[in-house]
Write an enzyme that holds these catalytic residues in place. Structure first.
Site, short mmCIF file in Angstrom:
data_model
loop_
_atom_site.label_atom_id
_atom_site.label_comp_id
_atom_site.label_asym_id
_atom_site.label_seq_id
_atom_site.Cartn_x
_atom_site.Cartn_y
_atom_site.Cartn_z
N GLY A 45 -16.03 6.23 40.01
CA GLY A 45 -16.76 5.36 39.08
C GLY A 45 -16.53 3.87 39.28
CG ASP A 47 -19.47 -0.54 39.70
OD1 ASP A 47 -20.00 0.54 40.04
OD2 ASP A 47 -19.49 -0.96 38.53
CG HIS A 72 -19.45 -11.52 55.66
ND1 HIS A 72 -18.96 -11.62 56.93
CD2 HIS A 72 -20.79 -11.29 55.79
CE1 HIS A 72 -19.94 -11.45 57.80
NE2 HIS A 72 -21.07 -11.26 57.13
CG ASP A 160 -13.56 -12.44 58.69
OD1 ASP A 160 -12.32 -12.40 58.63
OD2 ASP A 160 -14.29 -11.74 57.96
CG ASP A 192 -10.32 -11.76 61.86
OD1 ASP A 192 -9.92 -10.75 61.27
OD2 ASP A 192 -11.44 -11.86 62.40
N GLY A 364 -18.45 -9.17 64.66
CA GLY A 364 -18.30 -10.60 64.41
C GLY A 364 -16.85 -11.05 64.51
CG HIS A 365 -14.14 -9.31 62.80
ND1 HIS A 365 -13.53 -10.05 61.82
CD2 HIS A 365 -15.09 -8.58 62.17
CE1 HIS A 365 -14.08 -9.78 60.65
NE2 HIS A 365 -15.03 -8.87 60.84
CG HIS A 387 -8.47 -11.66 57.37
ND1 HIS A 387 -9.41 -12.56 57.81
CD2 HIS A 387 -7.90 -12.22 56.28
CE1 HIS A 387 -9.40 -13.61 57.02
NE2 HIS A 387 -8.49 -13.42 56.08
#
Length: 552
Positions: A45, A47, A72, A160, A192, A364-365, A387
């Site tokens: 439940g 989000d 992002h 990132d 990153d 993208g990394h 990250h």
């Protein structure tokens, strides 16, 4: 007493997402990024998940600003929830500001938020910090790294990034400035770690454009392309490929429509002339002239592609003669939902192109060789891998040591760790509160560990309710207990078993009432214990048992 710079990650370590890093110097604080994470499978439940900011609430008077690397969700998703509690000035680039404003509009926070747009190459003073914005490549426009200047030295926070020598917008990562900072002296690099497990270099985004041309050319089917709504350069390449092949493009999906609107307003996306059309008009064209760009690359249940796959989309019905191109990789944890959508598309006779080998998606990394370049250019004295999950942080530490950094100058931290840096030393000195705050509907933080444990138990074993009518005068049972179950067994088909449960509950209740006790708490406790024990012994299941006493 030696000066100290503190780096306190409140999210983004031992996980993917929820990025938030606190920098503290001279009694003042700045925040870098403020993201959310997707819920895990057992977070029923929920989000989204955001960082615990109790440390920031306690020290709100010392906060000088929030700096955002890019737009992002794992870097901006928690901003509205934080701004409801602390009114902090935000500093970010133009496109990032546009995406943040979309979120603030949903929460009615646009008017009360102080947001300043800063271009790459510029700096902003925030108390005792001077934060320099440095352009980097990523899978979203206007991404930056931060050179955080203090009297102690410079901390480089990469955000990132990747090194793309042929980016779609022509703006390559500012390696020259990173090299200058390295010559001047970088005290600490915070980088990153997402792709540190991958050797070599990340492929250029431009390669995906070549794939689109190859897939679009000489194709007789209607084309439906799904990708991340925020991947503006990917969408630009779909538009360019469609125009080159004589196709019109329509867009469906709220987030896609919103982000494209913002992108075009800010000049980050430039559709070829006479290429875009409305979703209601494109159906009048022959299939070989149509392209539909849609949300749903992660199999989200409310997305446009999901609704197309399960025949609930109001304007697009898929079938044989359609080709769906999934130009994204599944975020860890979303593999099952993506597979479900792909299977349903195949069931409809749709041709689905989703193989990574077809160069439909690039990361993208930065991969290992790009990370080595950043280490070589900046030559940091200290290093903090950010990250990533634990293995990524450890592998990045090993890579940094290969590049000549002393192991004692590397901090593999956890969320909440207080990393203290002096001119000569780095150490983890204690921790601050950090963890997960669950967002459930409009509730933030009102669902805690106890509720999640109950939801898990209900999902796995169901619920048994024992209703006991008792006399208000002497506490005697007036009738056999009523057994109600949900998610456990179907009562009408289990008469003997339910009858036995009634007997167990009745005997437990009678044992209490024989003592002439009128304490409902003791009655409920005795019945719960007896019924739970019987259920586990006979079914090896532990449903939630809820005794209800009704006094008549």
């Amino acid at each position: 007493m030696a000066e100290k710079l503190k780096i306190i990650p409140l999210g983004g370590l031992d996980e993917i997402g929820k990025n938030l890093t606190v920098y503290e110097y001279g009694g003042e604080i700045i925040i870098v990024d403020c993201g959310m994470a997707f819920p895990e499978d057992d977070m029923y439940g929920i989000d989204s998940v955001i960082p615990d900011i109790s440390y920031l609430l306690k020290n709100r008077a010392r906060i000088r600003g929030m700096f955002i690397t890019h737009g992002h969700e794992d870097h901006i998703g928690a901003i509205p929830h934080v701004l409801r509690q602390i009114n902090i000035p935000i500093y970010c680039t133009r496109f990032t500001a546009g995406l943040i404003n979309l979120k603030l509009e949903e929460f009615g926070l646009v008017q009360s938020t102080r947001m300043t747009v800063i271009d790459a190459g510029q700096s902003v003073r925030a108390g005792k910090f001077n934060v320099e914005f440095i352009h980097v490549n990523h899978s979203i426009p206007d991404s930056v790294a931060f050179a955080i200047h203090t009297k102690m030295g410079v901390v480089l926070h990469t955000g990132d990034f990747k090194i793309d020598s042929t980016p779609i917008d022509g703006e390559v990562i500012d390696l020259a400035r990173l090299g200058e900072l390295g010559k001047e002296g970088v005290l600490c690099l915070c980088a990153d770690s997402t792709n540190v497990e991958r050797p070599g270099y990340t492929v250029s985004e431009r390669e995906v454009g070549k794939t689109f041309i190859r897939q679009f050319r000489n194709c007789s089917e209607r084309l439906i392309v799904t990708t991340f709504a925020s991947n503006v350069h990917r969408i630009q390449q779909v538009l360019d490929a469609a125009a080159a092949c004589g196709r019109k493009v329509a867009v469906t999906g709220r987030s896609m429509e919103n982000i494209m609107r913002v992108s075009m307003e800010l000049g980050c996306m430039k559709p070829p002339r006479n290429t875009l059309t409305d979703i209601s008009r494109i159906k009048n064209l022959p299939p070989e002239k149509q392209v539909i760009i849609t949300t749903g690359s992660q199999g989200e249940e409310m997305s446009a592609l999901y609704r197309m796959a399960f025949s609930t989309h109001k304007q697009v019905e898929l079938g044989p003669g359609d080709k769906v191109i999934i130009s994204a990789s599944a975020i860890p944890g979303n593999e099952v939902t993506v597979s479900r959508v792909i299977n349903e598309l195949f069931r409809k006779g749709v041709k689905v192109i989703y193989n990574k080998a077809d160069m439909l998606h690039v990361s993208g990394h930065a991969c290992q060789e790009e990370l080595k370049i950043i280490h070589a250019l900046t030559k940091p004295k200290f290093f903090v891998p950010l990250h990533g999950e634990q293995r990524m942080l450890q592998i990045h530490s090993g890579l940094a040591q290969q590049m000549g950094i002393d192991r004692n100058h590397i901090a593999i931290a956890e969320n909440g760790s207080v990393i203290e840096i002096t001119g000569k030393t780095m150490k983890i000195n204690g921790s601050v509160p950090a963890g997960e705050i669950f967002v459930d509907g409009s509730g933030v933080g009102d669902v805690g560990a106890v509720v999640m444990r109950d939801r898990k138990r209900l999902a796995e074993d169901g619920m048994v309710v024992v209703v006991m009518p008792v006399a208000s005068q002497d506490g005697a049972l007036l009738a056999p207990p009523e057994i109600i179950t949900r998610g456990f067994i179907y009562v009408k088909e289990s008469g003997d078993f339910i009858h036995e449960l009634q007997n167990i509950a009745f005997e437990a209740a009678e044992a209490v009432t024989r003592k002439h006790q009128r304490d409902d708490g003791e009655l409920r406790g005795a019945v719960k214990s007896a019924v739970s024990g019987y259920l586990y012994k006979n079914t090896r299941r532990s449903p939630m048992v809820i005794p209800v006493v009704t006094r008549l």
